[in-house]
Design an enzyme around this catalytic site. Sequence first.
Site: not given
Ligand code: F6R
Length: 588
Positions: A2, A28, A71, A97-98, A465, A469, A583
């Site tokens: 969000c 976001r 979101w 947000n939250g 991983e 992806k 993100k």
């Molecule tokens: C996948 C991805 C997510 C983040 C996860 C943690 O490509 O990016 O799985 O790795 O949401 O996010 P961060 O690294 O910001 O704590």
Amino acid sequence: MCGIIGYQSQNKEAFDKLDEGLKRLEYRGYDSFGFATISEGNLLVEKKIGKVSTSSIKPLPGKIGIGHTRWATHGKVTEKNTHPHKDCAGRLAVVHNGIIENFQELKKDLILKEHIFLGETDTEIIAHSIEEFLKIGYNLKQAVIGTGNLLKGRNAFVVLDSTTNKMIAFRNGSPLIIGIKESEIFLASDIQAFLHETNEVMYIDDNEIVVINGGIEFFNLKNGEKIEKRRIKIDLDSNVFEKGDYKDYMLKEIMEQKETLAKAINQDAQKILHVAQEINNAKNVFFIGCGTAARVAHTAEYVFSMVADRQVNFIPASEFENYKHFLLPETLVIAISQSGETADVLEALNVAKEKKSRIISITNSPESTIAKMADFPFLINAGPERAVASTKATTAQIALVILLAYACTGELIEGDKVLLDVAGKVNDMLNPRYKEHIKALAEKIFKKENAFIIGRGINYPMALESAIKIMEVSYINSQGFAGGELKHGPIALIEENTPVIALVSEGKTKEEIISNAIEVKSRGAYIVGVSPENNEVFDYWIKVPEVDEVASSLVNLIPMQLLSYYLGKFRGHDVDCPRSLAKSVTVK
Ligand code: F6R
């Protein structure tokens, strides 16, 4: 997760600033979006389902306003659930947000007091709760403080009041920052929203509210007292947030790995050595993270075992609380997070703090909450990562973990040398021909509904991983396995031409992973080998540079990122904003 934007000016219209800022926050959340402004004392609200960058909304007049990109957490993606939300009287609009953990209880109470809720979100209770406090004689600031103190969980919200022409922001656990450009005031979940306008900021900390009414006043949520804050100039160029010549952020960020590995290991040697000593002296070490960052934390187990002969533990941050009885003041918790704002990691670090354990963070954001919580914050210096699927941050994190492991053995210089060599090889590898070769593979397999990735040793977390992806960008059901595990169940899923990608490295696991590939090939699998050398079992070979086994995690992952990208493109998806994702995951 969000995005919130706010804007006020004495003489400029707010809408374009809000719209532009919100587009920059789209990473976001992109389920729906909305705006509210005040014009001639009237509160105006417009909302829409979809992405702010691809749908248009009727511009609203007014010099003060708020915006939100959602979101969805509580309630489906509907216009009723889209922010901003209003109170019963239509005086206030709120963006949030939250997650309000006690929202059911608060909602029940407000319903008893005859407040009418239009949707299913937890956010609506904020507008009604402020309204309730106003009804019993509180002023707006007191009503926001009263409401803020009722909320459980990690939250940030902004309320716009059409009666006083004020905007008040509240922060406890979710990010919010202020930008100032002469008489213009910006408010956002992330500096990216306004960095193209100004680099002068004021940080809002947890348990604070900010009243914006021409001026900017900070107050403590607990006692209502005024707080003095400094204005800070951020040294960041807004161009780093742009796509440049690339069509998508994801491809841009994959290609930036030509430089980001070298930047990640360009650290203060004294700090690395100090942290290495902390690791060596610690009774136990836990690496934690979520999603892709959890795969890096998992990789750390192999890196430390292989390089430093040191046992460290990997725990997904969301499971960390179950291990809290192992935490001591001599425990070291190493948190990996690109954004530095991930709610599950923050919760885990709160547990570590309670137990007085030491905290090291590896983030991509110096001002993030996680970096601020750490005793030793490391930055990977990868530059902003906008695509939801993490690429350059992941390899930068792995490189830093490898460097730390070398430092633990007293071989920091050797570690630097190894990693600089890898960085040079990655630079050579990411050329147009290489991309075309991987694109050609994607074209062959993009219609498949399943794909499997296998790896052994350090390439096992890399297989996991790679699966994340492929899955998140192409929506192909992809699963990663330790090479030896496939025949203990998943082999039943292999049909004629099912793609199985083997991540191979020169070293002790090479022969075994090739044997695993042969096992599945005899069941009809289409074998893709990611390997320094070709092998007769491969139906398709992706060459990677020859590096030592630890560094194979880096060079093997990069072609898998490219493959995910091209699979997503061939399947016609928005690779930067995959469905249902966001993100920065600031909710548990
Ligand atoms: C996948 C991805 C997510 C983040 C996860 C943690 O490509 O990016 O799985 O790795 O949401 O996010 P961060 O690294 O910001 O704590």
